[in-house]
Design a protein around this motif. Structure first.
Motif, PDB file in Angstrom:
ATOM      1  N   ARG B  63      37.053  42.683  30.122  1.00  0.00           N
ATOM      2  CA  ARG B  63      37.607  43.649  31.306  1.00  0.00           C
ATOM      3  C   ARG B  63      38.430  42.968  32.113  1.00  0.00           C
ATOM      4  O   ARG B  63      39.486  43.217  32.293  1.00  0.00           O
ATOM      5  N   THR B  64      38.040  41.587  32.336  1.00  0.00           N
ATOM      6  CA  THR B  64      38.754  40.765  33.330  1.00  0.00           C
ATOM      7  C   THR B  64      38.950  39.375  32.845  1.00  0.00           C
ATOM      8  O   THR B  64      38.209  39.159  31.904  1.00  0.00           O
ATOM      9  N   ALA B  82      33.391  31.169  41.421  1.00  0.00           N
ATOM     10  CA  ALA B  82      33.917  31.798  40.093  1.00  0.00           C
ATOM     11  C   ALA B  82      34.455  33.054  40.779  1.00  0.00           C
ATOM     12  O   ALA B  82      34.196  33.435  41.974  1.00  0.00           O
ATOM     13  N   ILE B  83      35.780  33.199  39.969  1.00  0.00           N
ATOM     14  CA  ILE B  83      36.726  34.338  40.637  1.00  0.00           C
ATOM     15  C   ILE B  83      36.907  35.263  39.438  1.00  0.00           C
ATOM     16  O   ILE B  83      36.788  34.838  38.200  1.00  0.00           O
ATOM     17  N   GLU B  84      37.463  36.510  39.664  1.00  0.00           N
ATOM     18  CA  GLU B  84      37.652  37.265  38.509  1.00  0.00           C
ATOM     19  C   GLU B  84      39.288  37.690  38.887  1.00  0.00           C
ATOM     20  O   GLU B  84      39.697  37.911  39.912  1.00  0.00           O
ATOM     21  N   LEU B  85      40.064  37.862  37.780  1.00  0.00           N
ATOM     22  CA  LEU B  85      41.515  38.124  37.867  1.00  0.00           C
ATOM     23  C   LEU B  85      41.711  39.397  36.894  1.00  0.00           C
ATOM     24  O   LEU B  85      41.083  39.479  35.726  1.00  0.00           O
ATOM     25  N   THR B  86      42.645  40.083  37.271  1.00  0.00           N
ATOM     26  CA  THR B  86      43.226  41.116  36.464  1.00  0.00           C
ATOM     27  C   THR B  86      43.554  40.696  35.022  1.00  0.00           C
ATOM     28  O   THR B  86      44.316  39.795  35.209  1.00  0.00           O
ATOM     29  N   ARG B  87      43.792  41.388  34.204  1.00  0.00           N
ATOM     30  CA  ARG B  87      44.332  41.055  32.652  1.00  0.00           C
ATOM     31  C   ARG B  87      45.791  41.148  32.631  1.00  0.00           C
ATOM     32  O   ARG B  87      46.282  40.491  32.159  1.00  0.00           O
ATOM     33  N   ASP B  88      46.324  41.976  33.496  1.00  0.00           N
ATOM     34  CA  ASP B  88      47.722  42.385  33.368  1.00  0.00           C
ATOM     35  C   ASP B  88      48.386  41.468  34.830  1.00  0.00           C
ATOM     36  O   ASP B  88      47.766  41.362  35.665  1.00  0.00           O
ATOM     37  N   GLN B  89      49.080  40.363  34.278  1.00  0.00           N
ATOM     38  CA  GLN B  89      49.809  39.738  35.344  1.00  0.00           C
ATOM     39  C   GLN B  89      48.830  38.946  36.046  1.00  0.00           C
ATOM     40  O   GLN B  89      48.823  38.812  37.437  1.00  0.00           O
ATOM     41  N   PRO B  90      47.859  38.005  35.448  1.00  0.00           N
ATOM     42  CA  PRO B  90      46.834  37.400  36.258  1.00  0.00           C
ATOM     43  C   PRO B  90      47.681  36.302  36.962  1.00  0.00           C
ATOM     44  O   PRO B  90      48.421  35.496  36.267  1.00  0.00           O
ATOM     45  N   ALA B  91      47.573  36.017  38.265  1.00  0.00           N
ATOM     46  CA  ALA B  91      48.043  35.161  39.178  1.00  0.00           C
ATOM     47  C   ALA B  91      47.117  34.504  40.261  1.00  0.00           C
ATOM     48  O   ALA B  91      46.345  35.243  40.733  1.00  0.00           O
ATOM     49  N   ILE B  92      47.124  33.093  40.398  1.00  0.00           N
ATOM     50  CA  ILE B  92      46.380  32.591  41.270  1.00  0.00           C
ATOM     51  C   ILE B  92      47.005  31.608  41.778  1.00  0.00           C
ATOM     52  O   ILE B  92      47.676  30.760  41.260  1.00  0.00           O
ATOM     53  N   ARG B 140      42.671  34.756  24.303  1.00  0.00           N
ATOM     54  CA  ARG B 140      42.156  36.093  24.790  1.00  0.00           C
ATOM     55  C   ARG B 140      41.533  36.975  23.773  1.00  0.00           C
ATOM     56  O   ARG B 140      41.820  36.559  22.530  1.00  0.00           O
ATOM     57  N   LYS B 141      40.506  37.593  24.121  1.00  0.00           N
ATOM     58  CA  LYS B 141      39.793  38.154  22.993  1.00  0.00           C
ATOM     59  C   LYS B 141      40.615  39.297  22.440  1.00  0.00           C
ATOM     60  O   LYS B 141      40.388  39.528  20.923  1.00  0.00           O
ATOM     61  N   ASP B 142      41.568  39.975  22.820  1.00  0.00           N
ATOM     62  CA  ASP B 142      42.351  41.047  22.241  1.00  0.00           C
ATOM     63  C   ASP B 142      43.400  40.202  21.005  1.00  0.00           C
ATOM     64  O   ASP B 142      44.309  41.026  20.611  1.00  0.00           O
ATOM     65  N   TRP B 143      43.521  38.880  21.163  1.00  0.00           N
ATOM     66  CA  TRP B 143      44.421  38.499  20.087  1.00  0.00           C
ATOM     67  C   TRP B 143      44.132  38.127  18.977  1.00  0.00           C
ATOM     68  O   TRP B 143      43.028  37.577  18.638  1.00  0.00           O
TER      69      TRP B 143
END
Lengths: 119, 159, 393, 177, 324
Positions: B63-64, B82-92, B140-143
């Motif tokens: 999911r993230t 711990a932090i969570e990031l969105t899958r599209d355009q993750p940036a930190i 990434r899992k979807d790769w």
């Protein structure tokens, strides 16, 4: 100057080298060497091929009647190990219910044919 | 700051950043948000004496994307932020300015997960081959490696 | 003086593993260096997500040939903690014995390699000769010289027989004597002293700041040792000390490693003599519950961390392997600036790099000036005009 | 075997090739185990210098290339280049399960899986990693191949998979005089 | 040297080139064997250097692109020719028939040619490792050459001649120079070790740093001939030291039949070169490589000043004893 002393002691004493092809290097009994299969014991359960991390074991046709737990089974498959693919991890030996596949304490071979199999 | 760290102390210091919990012996987990990560680590360094970064772990939970910073210090406790990031355009924002060893871990995560660390000027190719496609992140899992994909000028066949 | 870029590796005699350094030198002085460690990337972490707990242990063992037990124990330990399995003490002791024997063989190996990179082949030969005793012990116990395959989730695969214990105990006094000799040699041998002293200096503050681990950190006086900080296996029961040194240079790292040889010998002896009776494994469930753990382990090169996340199936969701070498790389680039080109192999060898674990890139200097790059590879490419294409199957 | 009439000098060179195999190790992304076992061969316990083997750093000096391990994508072109730098006659030994077929890393995304896809292999050595005595066996197998090639005047005579040189270690370790 | 046939035999067969070739290979074997035994190994069989040499001759020769092939082929031959020529001036059995006043200087000059050739090869290889190795070998040449020359000059000063054969004759009359000038002897041994680029002075070909230095791009017969050059230099160097410091093939007392004198002299030569070999091999085994800047320090601070001190001592001794 312990280096110098040891150097000259070595020069005058016998080398510890094992002259390998002439005299054999001791192989401990626990050594996991070449894979071997006892065909009579194999019940064709495919556990070894499922558990093999290197996917070196394939099941080939080998119809045969085998004894297992007092019953007579009609097995269809038997394992075949690609010798040069085997990583000698011993998982097949660990998970084989009958001890049909095991690792001998012998050295593996070397050769020009990469596709050699052990059946 | 050499004595053992208790959950109360950590929770007190980290109140404004997120909630803290004792997951098991010696391990305290703090959940926070991406924009507060820099301040959280600064606080942990200054107030709790965490002078060492063990690693930054990245996890793709489908999911993230999660990032977990593991810090330790003379008190021998492990603080996991711990932090969570969105899958599209993750940036930190990067933490390599306050924790120099983080630069390597960030580059590695950038290469394998595609997370951008803003402020880290050195996010070059790190683990993969030079001609690896730019938008494929193998961890990434979807790769999935495509059946007809060419990597390194070689057709990679999968069985 | 013009700057010249020497590209060392990936095929180079000092490096037994593929790595590439682009060293910018002025004369013989290193101005800066760029490390390229990606030649060994295999994708183990991805593969670990696709294999079950039985098959993943041999895979993780082969992350690195030298610290194979470290990787598999760190993983098995983490999974056991998630599954809340109570591993029998005998299994813990056997794991400790193998781990410490591995540390001994790794440190002896390192001592030999360090001697080899300064051209001192005699010491190289001698340390590796003595390493054979450790290898023999391990081979008798586990069945292989390098990849032991002792671990499984829930315990160990093989038990130690009394004969193996006596055989191992018999080998220890001889090793003890040899270690004494190495202490003597390292402190008295002139060529080693001039090549090791003052080379690659790292102060305590720098060691902390750049996050060094293991003997590299302990040589600078930082007493982080996971075996004491976060005791696992049988380390809480065994009396032993953390070895530190204040020199902070390659000489200090040598001394720390030899001191650790000594401590490892003590631990092995204690564990062999006090081996508890009982079962060697418990049956592990097939699936692990959802959970996450940071499993820390003191590998021969430093602290190894496996971050494991499980999701209720028989496969892990993610295992993130942080190897000690990766943590030490930043400090290497700091040590190397302004050193001699001839010291590069020594300094790099001093952290005992294990690149097959690491297989990562780091580019230290971001404002790289354009210089005339004469890379070895490019030269070779120009040199030979033969077919460069790869063989298609 | 049909031995073409070899001159005295050719026979001398063939003899020298048998007696002085210089090796170079190429780590194509292996896990180190094979490398340390090869180096263990150099050590007093096994001492392969008594067969005249030396480990050379420069591939230009070597006769036998030992490839340890599966080939990562990045190392593939380098391996090919190193192989091209070795002057003829050259032989390649693939070490261990990884060299033969990728071993435990079979099918991972950043790998070639087999040395055979990049350069031709002459001799396989089984094991993960092979023991030093198995490595010596492998080199001896390779030397036997050198001898047969010399008798046939080149490598062309042996088609792929034509001559299985296998069996137990006892009959492999017979050095051809 | 009146008889051309015996002159040819002297140059080509014994104790000339053929003997030199075989003896050089034998010494190379012995060097490796002693090192192996000191490391508790078995070591190579006796024909090993010969097999290596033949094998390298039979290998493919690869020309690196952009390299002047003529120079690359010719340079190793020049180096080999230089050291082989130097050998002819050194007394092996009795005095050298080619001896002349000043042959010590010629021998020393010819012996530094291989280093120059190595530099040339390294520079021409168009390979960064070779270039660094070449530069290092020349740097090293500048460091050790001065003390080595001075150390070998002092016996000439004392004997009052520049001919090696006459230095040997002087030693027969008086005393071996190793007892008169121990400092010079040690400096000469260290200089020879450095000249032959053996550990601890194998800086130019440091395997773990710069692959094989100038040797990296050499293949086939070029490598074979350069290898042979190093082996021959070993014989020439140790023969030179044996002649200048250890009394050469002559005995302090006269042996009556001429043939017996020749035989004994030959065996003395063998024994003395083997002694030098044992010392040099022990140094090689017992040390690691030092850095070029450390060599610079040690070379100029200690070794060079030791040789200058030796020259001073010899001048004083000359004044007090020899010419008194």
């Amino acid at each position: 100057m312990s280096v110098l002393r040891e150097m000259f002691e070595n020069l005058l004493s016998r080398p510890i080298t094992i002259l390998y092809p002439k005299e054999k290097v001791p192989i401990p009994g626990a050594f996991r060497g070449r894979v071997a299969i006892t065909d009579e014991k194999c019940i064709g359960c495919s556990k070894c091929s499922l558990v093999c991390p290197a996917r070196a074991i394939t099941m080939i046709d080998g119809p045969r009647e085998v004894e297992f737990n007092g019953k007579t089974l009609n097995r269809k498959k038997r394992p075949q190990v690609k010798l040069y693919k085997c990583i000698r991890c011993g998982l097949c030996e660990r998970h084989c219910p009958t001890g049909a596949i095991f690792l001998k304490n012998e050295l593996s071979s070397s050769g020009t044919d990469g596709e050699i199999v052990v059946t | 700051m050499t004595g053992p760290l208790t959950l109360d102390m950590v929770a007190g210091k980290m109140k404004e950043f997120g909630n803290s919990e004792l997951v098991r012996k010696n391990r305290i987990r703090i959940t926070t948000t991406p924009d507060k990560v820099h301040d959280t680590i600064k606080t942990a360094q200054a107030m709790l004496g965490c002078d060492r970064l063990i690693t930054i772990s990245a996890v793709d939970n489908t999911r993230t994307l999660e990032l977990i910073y593991h810090l330790t210090g003379p008190h021998r406790m492990v603080l996991s932020i711990a932090i969570e990031l969105t899958r599209d355009q993750p940036a930190i924002p990067t933490t390599s300015d306050i924790l120099p060893p983080a630069a390597i871990y960030e580059r590695q995560i950038h290469d394998l997960f595609g997370i951008t660390f803003t402020g880290n000027t050195n996010l070059n190719r790190i683990m993969l081959n030079e001609d690896w496609p730019a938008n494929e992140f193998p961890l990434r899992k979807d790769w999935k490696p495509g059946p007809d994909t060419f990597y390194g000028g070689i057709k990679v066949e999968r069985t | 003086m013009p700057e010249v870029v020497v590209s060392i590796g990936p095929h180079h005699p000092a490096l037994k593993e593929p790595v590439n350094f682009k060293v910018v030198i002025e004369g013989e002085k290193i101005v800066r260096l760029e490390l390229d460690l990606s030649y060994n990337h295999r994708g183990v972490e991805k593969a670990a997500e696709q294999r079950d707990f039985i098959r993943v242990l041999p895979l993780l063992e082969r992350v690195c040939g030298i610290c194979s037990h470290a990787h598999s124990t760190a993983f098995a330990k983490g999974i056991e903690e998630i599954m809340q399995l109570e591993v029998p003490p005998r299994a813990q002791y056997i794991r400790t014995i193998i781990a410490e024997l591995e540390r001994m063989h790794s440190h002896l190996l390192w001592l030999g390699v360090a001697a080899h990179v300064i051209g001192f082949n005699t010491l190289f030969m001698w340390t590796w000769r003595d390493r054979e005793a450790v290898q023999d012990t391990v081979e008798e116990m586990s069945g292989n010289r390098v990849h032991y395959g002792m671990n499984e989730v829930g315990g160990v695969r093989r038990d130690l027989t009394p004969a193996q214990v006596t055989a191992a105990l018999e080998r220890l006094p001889n090793l003890e004597e040899r270690i004494k000799k190495y202490v003597d040699m390292v402190n008295s041998e002139e060529t080693m002293l001039i090549r090791f002293r003052g080379v690659g200096k790292l102060s305590k503050e720098e060691a902390l700041r750049y996050g060094t681990v293991g003997p590299t950190a302990r040589a600078s006086g930082v007493d982080y040792d996971t075996r004491k900080d976060d005791p696992y296996l049988a380390y809480a029961d065994v009396p032993w000390n953390v070895v530190t040194d204040t020199n902070g240079d390659v000489y200090g790292r040598t001394r720390v490693r030899i001191g650790e040889l000594w401590e490892s010998l003590k631990i092995v002896r204690y564990c062999l003599e006090n081996l508890p009776e009982g079962p060697i494994r418990v049956t592990a469930p097939r699936n692990a519950p959802t959970g996450e753990i940071l499993s820390r382990y003191e590998a021969p090169r430093g602290e190894l961390a496996h971050f494991i996340r499980t999701n209720g199936t028989d496969k892990v969701e993610r295992v993130d392997i942080r190897t000690p070498t990766l943590a030490n790389w930043t400090s290497v680039a700091i040590c190397l600036v302004n050193q001699n080109l001839a010291d590069l192999p020594v300094i790099v060898a001093a952290i005992d790099p294990c690149l097959s674990c690491t297989s990562r890139i780091t580019l230290l200097d971001s404002q790289t000036k354009k210089t005339g790059v004469m890379s070895f590879d490019e030269l070779i490419r120009r040199n030979r005009s033969r077919d460069q294409g790869l063989v298609r199957p | 075997m049909a031995v073409p009439a070899a001159g005295m000098s050719q026979r001398l060179v063939n003899w020298a090739r048998m007696k002085s195999p210089w090796i170079t190790i190429f780590n194509s992304g292996a896990c180190n185990a094979c490398d340390i076992e090869i180096i263990a061969c150099l050590m007093p316990r096994f001492d392969i210098e008594r067969f005249g083997m030396l480990v050379k750093g420069s591939p230009r000096h070597a006769d036998i290339l030992i490839v340890t391990g599966h080939v990562t994508l990045k190392q593939a072109s380098r391996l090919r280049r190193v192989w091209e730098q070795i002057p003829e006659p050259k032989y390649v030994i693939a070490m261990g399960a990884c060299g033969a077929s990728g071993g435990v890393f079979h099918g991972l995304y950043h790998m070639m899986d087999c040395v055979d896809r990049v350069i031709p292999i002459d001799v396989y050595v089984a094991g993960c990693p092979p023991r030093p005595d198995e490595i010596i066996n492998g080199v001896v197998t390779c030397l036997n191949l050198v001898h047969e090639d010399a008798a046939h005047g080149g490598k062309e005579w042996r088609q792929k998979k034509a001559v299985p040189v296998t069996g137990t270690d006892t009959n492999i370790c017979k050095v051809v005089p | 040297m009146t008889d051309p046939v015996s002159g040819l035999i002297y140059i080509l067969i014994f104790p000339g080139f053929l003997f030199l070739f075989l003896y050089a290979l034998f010494l190379a074997f012995l060097d490796r064997k002693i090192a192996a035994r000191m490391q508790q190994r078995v070591g190579p069989p006796f024909f090993q250097p010969f097999a290596d040499f033949i094998k390298m001759l039979g290998k493919e020769v690869i020309d690196p692109a952009g390299v002047d092939r003529v120079i690359f082929d010719a340079a190793p031959l020049v180096a080999l020719a230089a050291v082989m020529t130097a050998y002819l001036y050194i007394p092996i059995v009795g005095n050298s028939p080619l001896a002349f006043q000043g042959d010590l200087v010629v021998v020393l000059y010819l012996m530094s040619l291989p280093t120059i050739v190595l530099f040339l090869l390294g520079w021409l290889s168009r390979n960064i490792f070779s270039a660094i190795g070449g530069i290092r070998s020349v740097t090293q040449l500048f460091i050790y050459e001065v003390p080595f020359f001075l150390a070998l000059m002092t016996p000439a000063l004392m004997a009052g001649t520049w001919s090696i054969s006459e230095i040997v004759i002087w030693q027969q009359k008086n005393m071996w120079f190793v007892f008169l000038q121990p400092i010079g002897f040690i400096v000469a041994l260290i200089g020879l070790q450095a000249k032959l680029e053996r550990t601890p002075f194998d800086i130019p070909e440091a395997e773990t740093e710069i692959v094989a230095g100038p040797w990296t791009e050499l293949t086939g017969r070029r490598l074979a001939i350069m290898d042979l050059t190093v082996d021959v230099s070993f014989v020439v160097g140790s023969a030179l030291i044996a002649a200048v410091f250890l009394g050469g093939p002559l005995m302090p007392w006269a042996v009556t039949p001429a043939w017996l004198a020749v035989v004994v002299g030959f065996f003395l030569f063998l024994a003395k070169t083997l002694a030098v070999l044992l010392i040099l091999s022990s140094i090689k085994v017992a040390t690691g490589r030092i850095r070029i800047d450390q060599l610079n320090d040690i070379g100029w601070k200690y070794i060079a000043s030791a040789s200058i001190v030796q020259v001073g001592i010899v001048l004083v001794m000359n004044y007090l004893w020899v010419y008194a």
